[in-house]
Design a protein around this motif. Structure first.
Motif, short mmCIF file in Angstrom:
data_model
loop_
_atom_site.label_atom_id
_atom_site.label_comp_id
_atom_site.label_asym_id
_atom_site.label_seq_id
_atom_site.Cartn_x
_atom_site.Cartn_y
_atom_site.Cartn_z
N ASN A 81 31.53 88.00 68.42
CA ASN A 81 30.90 87.74 67.11
C ASN A 81 29.43 87.37 67.34
O ASN A 81 29.00 87.22 68.49
N THR A 82 28.71 87.19 66.26
CA THR A 82 27.29 86.83 66.34
C THR A 82 27.12 85.50 67.06
O THR A 82 26.23 85.32 67.90
N THR A 83 27.99 84.57 66.71
CA THR A 83 27.90 83.21 67.25
C THR A 83 27.94 83.22 68.77
O THR A 83 27.19 82.49 69.42
N GLU A 84 28.79 84.06 69.33
CA GLU A 84 28.88 84.12 70.80
C GLU A 84 27.54 84.56 71.40
O GLU A 84 27.09 84.02 72.41
N ILE A 182 17.03 86.86 67.68
CA ILE A 182 17.31 87.32 66.31
C ILE A 182 18.81 87.38 66.03
O ILE A 182 19.57 87.97 66.81
N ASP A 183 19.21 86.79 64.91
CA ASP A 183 20.55 86.96 64.36
C ASP A 183 20.43 88.12 63.37
O ASP A 183 19.79 87.98 62.32
N ALA A 184 21.02 89.27 63.74
CA ALA A 184 20.81 90.48 62.92
C ALA A 184 22.08 90.92 62.19
O ALA A 184 22.16 92.07 61.75
N ILE A 185 23.03 90.01 62.02
CA ILE A 185 24.28 90.46 61.41
C ILE A 185 24.11 90.89 59.95
O ILE A 185 24.85 91.74 59.47
N GLN A 186 23.13 90.33 59.26
CA GLN A 186 22.91 90.76 57.87
C GLN A 186 21.91 91.90 57.79
O GLN A 186 21.44 92.24 56.70
N HIS A 187 21.59 92.47 58.92
CA HIS A 187 20.54 93.49 58.97
C HIS A 187 21.09 94.85 59.43
O HIS A 187 21.05 95.83 58.68
N HIS A 208 31.61 92.97 61.95
CA HIS A 208 32.54 92.97 60.81
C HIS A 208 31.91 92.94 59.42
O HIS A 208 32.63 92.82 58.44
N LYS A 209 30.59 93.04 59.34
CA LYS A 209 29.97 93.07 58.00
C LYS A 209 29.47 94.49 57.71
O LYS A 209 30.24 95.38 57.44
N TRP A 210 28.17 94.67 57.82
CA TRP A 210 27.56 95.95 57.42
C TRP A 210 27.92 97.09 58.35
O TRP A 210 27.82 98.26 57.97
C1 LIG Z 1 23.34 85.20 59.18
C2 LIG Z 1 24.71 84.98 59.74
N1 LIG Z 1 24.83 84.65 61.03
C3 LIG Z 1 26.05 84.46 61.59
C4 LIG Z 1 27.19 84.60 60.84
C5 LIG Z 1 28.51 84.37 61.53
O1 LIG Z 1 28.90 85.57 62.10
P1 LIG Z 1 30.00 85.67 63.26
O2 LIG Z 1 31.32 85.35 62.66
O3 LIG Z 1 29.86 87.11 63.70
O4 LIG Z 1 29.61 84.70 64.33
C6 LIG Z 1 27.12 84.96 59.51
C7 LIG Z 1 28.35 85.11 58.69
O5 LIG Z 1 28.33 85.09 57.48
C8 LIG Z 1 25.84 85.16 58.94
O6 LIG Z 1 25.69 85.52 57.66
#
Ligand SMILES: Cc1ncc(COP(=O)(O)O)c(C=O)c1O
Length: 375
Positions: A81-84, A182-187, A208-210
């Motif tokens: 996941n992003t957090t990792e 950079i946290d790019a999960i919303q990108h 798991h998002k976009w």
């Molecule tokens: C900007 C952002 N960073 C991190 C996360 C957490 O993502 P993950 O579950 O992939 O760690 C989210 C989830 O909503 C998020 O919107």
């Protein structure tokens, strides 16, 4: 591949209007088939195809992801996941007491707790005070001093869809000799992003998002030149140079690429799904996807303004993203959400506003349905 035909691959569309892709994207049939293909292989062959799986994951799937991100294959690692990915950076830098990291005061908690957790190592956080949920390089510059090691920010903010100016912030970091994370999960998956266009050192994004990939998948990018700036905090048998399986001559020589951040077996079933999802997105073309999503949000924005809703997300074109947040001046957001929910139209609530996040498989009729269902 075109938008029309890909819609048929998303069974969710016959069940509801789903505009909550910034939370979790639904799975398409090809993604589920790819996961099942892997599972069936283990069902039928046990471990026999293990070398082929490693080859596919490390060479072919990473190659596709790297091409999609404008990176090199050697700069990609799979994470859950992003957090990792954020944690790999936070726990990997050789912090010295007195160092600091800069983050914004609206970041998703994952991009906050990993830095707060460094307090015991003498690292402090310098907060970017956002104005109406926005900030730019000028807000960051006065916070940088000789002990600033890193700026860490989401390129698109989850709370309001604010898209940061990566060019400006990257230029500032480079000029000041500060690393950029950079946290790019919303990108990624919604908007085009080539890491090679910016001086980004590290980037993380869950699938798991976009990206519409399975939960438990994610991408970590580590720029080649930044590889030695972090030491993997979690080390396992996959972190080191490949050896034969029965070799117990322990030798902690790390892999020469981002693969060193994968300490052991990765989530192969999920990664097979991630590959199928990225393949769809790459075939549609991320620039076309971005244009499609932006036009859906533009239509939503226009309709909402005509109905006297307030738009919380930025109006400046350059600051817009796949996320459009809005509220009504006189009606509680929860009751609007409930009304939409009853009509099988699904959005999220973030920061007291409704958050609409259409993906590549959504269409104008669904935006129209949302507008029609709102008072
Ligand atoms: C900007 C952002 N960073 C991190 C996360 C957490 O993502 P993950 O579950 O992939 O760690 C989210 C989830 O909503 C998020 O919107």
């Amino acid at each position: 591949m075109d938008f029309e035909s890909i819609r048929r691959q998303f069974p969710i569309k016959s069940r509801m209007v789903y505009l909550n892709n910034a939370s979790i994207g639904p799975l398409s049939l090809p993604v589920i088939e790819a996961v099942n293909r892997f599972l069936a292989d283990v069902r039928d062959n046990g471990r026999n195809n293990y070398p082929k799986w490693c080859d596919k994951a490390d060479n072919h799937i990473k190659e596709r992801i790297a091409a999609f991100l404008g990176a090199r294959r050697s700069e990609i690692a799979f994470v859950k996941n992003t957090t990792e990915g954020l944690l790999i950076v936070a726990n990997g830098i050789d912090w010295k007491p007195g160092d600091n990291v800069i983050i914004a005061d609206i970041e998703y908690p994952s991009n906050v707790y990993c830095w707060m957790n460094l307090k015991r190592r003498g690292v402090t956080i310098r907060w970017i005070k956002t104005r109406n949920g926005r900030f730019n390089a000028k807000d960051i510059e006065p916070l940088i001093d000789a002990r600033t090691r890193l700026v860490s920010c989401s390129s698109v903010q989850f709370l309001n869809g604010f898209r940061v100016d990566l060019g400006q912030i990257g230029e500032l970091c480079r000029r000041k000799g500060v690393m950029l994370n950079i946290d790019a999960i919303q990108h990624i998956g919604a908007l085009a992003l080539k890491v090679s266009d910016y001086p980004i050192d590290f980037l993380s994004a869950g699938g798991h998002k976009w990206l519409t990939a399975p939960i438990g998948t994610g991408i970590f990018y580590c720029r080649q030149e930044a590889l030695e700036r972090i030491h993997p905090a979690n080390i396992g048998y996959h972190s080191v140079r490949d050896k034969s399986e029965d070799d117990i001559e322990y030798d902690l020589t790390l892999k020469p690429d981002a693969g060193r951040f994968e300490e052991a077996l990765v989530n192969f079933p999920g990664v097979w799904g991630l590959d199928a999802a990225v393949e769809i997105i790459a075939k549609l073309g991320i620039r076309r996807i971005e244009a499609h999503i932006m036009s859906l949000n533009a239509a939503a924005r226009e309709g909402l303004l005509a109905r006297k809703y307030e738009i919380v997300s930025p109006s400046d074109e350059k600051q817009r993203s796949g996320i459009l947040c809005f509220r009504h001046p006189g009606i509680a957001t929860e009751s609007l959400w409930e009304r939409l929910h009853q009509a099988r139209i699904h959005l999220a609530i973030r920061g007291g506003a409704l958050r609409c996040s259409p993906s590549y498989y959504n269409d104008g009729e669904e935006i129209e349905a949302m507008l029609e269902a709102l008072p």
